[in-house]
Design an enzyme around this catalytic site. Structure first.
Site, PDB file in Angstrom:
ATOM      1  N   GLY A   1       0.832  -1.198   0.000  1.00 31.03           N
ATOM      2  CA  GLY A   1       0.000   0.000   0.000  1.00 31.03           C
ATOM      3  C   GLY A   1       0.859   1.236   0.000  1.00 31.03           C
ATOM      4  N   CYS A   2       0.266   2.306   0.404  1.00 30.47           N
ATOM      5  CA  CYS A   2       0.927   3.604   0.427  1.00 30.47           C
ATOM      6  C   CYS A   2       2.160   3.554   1.317  1.00 30.47           C
ATOM      7  CB  CYS A   2      -0.057   4.644   0.950  1.00 30.47           C
ATOM      8  SG  CYS A   2       0.675   6.246   1.260  1.00 30.47           S
TER       9      CYS A   2
END
Length: 181
Positions: A13-14
């Site tokens: 993810g981020c």
């Protein structure tokens, strides 16, 4: 990296989120957001986000294996993102990937993925891939320590605290003293 440390590279993810999580673990020397797995040299955030480079947003973790083991890093990685969605984390497009530095990391990653799938731990198959680390490109400076420097930014307030809460609840024994709840 020193002779006493090793590297782990995860895309979950981020990188603002994953950096905030792994930065709290005892034995982690540094966490650097960046890009790996693509086909363009020296990618930029804008180009990676466009999808044209093939890179994943990742973090490079320098850790002391005498204080925290790679398998513990893997456990935290799988617990703090959704490894069952292909190229997606919530509303965002991200790859779930372990970029292994050596055969032992590959073996451990593949073994844990199999174990999680055999146990149906997430109710759906884990789609995280294990790929050899070829190149790591550090992200632009403004991405480093993003959560620490932008705690009140709406994305940070909404997305990161649930991951940190889960980390604190499930992995309190792995936290640095300053990060213990």
């Amino acid at each position: 990296m020193t002779q006493e440390t090793e590297l782990a590279v995860f895309g979950g993810g981020c990188f603002w989120c994953t950096e905030a999580v792994f930065d709290e673990l005892e034995g982690v020397v540094s966490v650097t957001p960046g890009y790996a797995g693509g086909n363009v040299k020296n990618p930029t955030y804008e180009r990676v986000c466009s999808g044209e480079t093939g890179h994943a947003e990742v973090i490079r973790i320098e850790f002391n294996p005498r204080k925290i083991e790679f398998k513990d890093l893997l456990s935290v990685f799988f617990a703090t993102h959704d490894p069952t969605t292909l190229n997606r984390q919530g509303a965002d497009v991200y790859r779930s990937v372990v970029f292994y530095a050596d055969e032992e990391q590959r073996r451990q990653a593949q073994s844990l993925i199999k174990e999680l799938n055999d146990a149906n731990s997430f109710g759906r198959p884990v789609v995280t891939t294990a790929e050899p680390l070829r190149e790591f490109y550090p992200a632009e400076d403004y991405h480093r320590k993003y959560y620490a420097n932008n705690t009140y930014q709406p994305y940070c307030q909404i997305t990161i605290p649930p991951k940190l809460n889960k980390l604190h609840k499930q992995y309190s024994g792995l936290l640095k003293s300053r990060a213990k709840p």
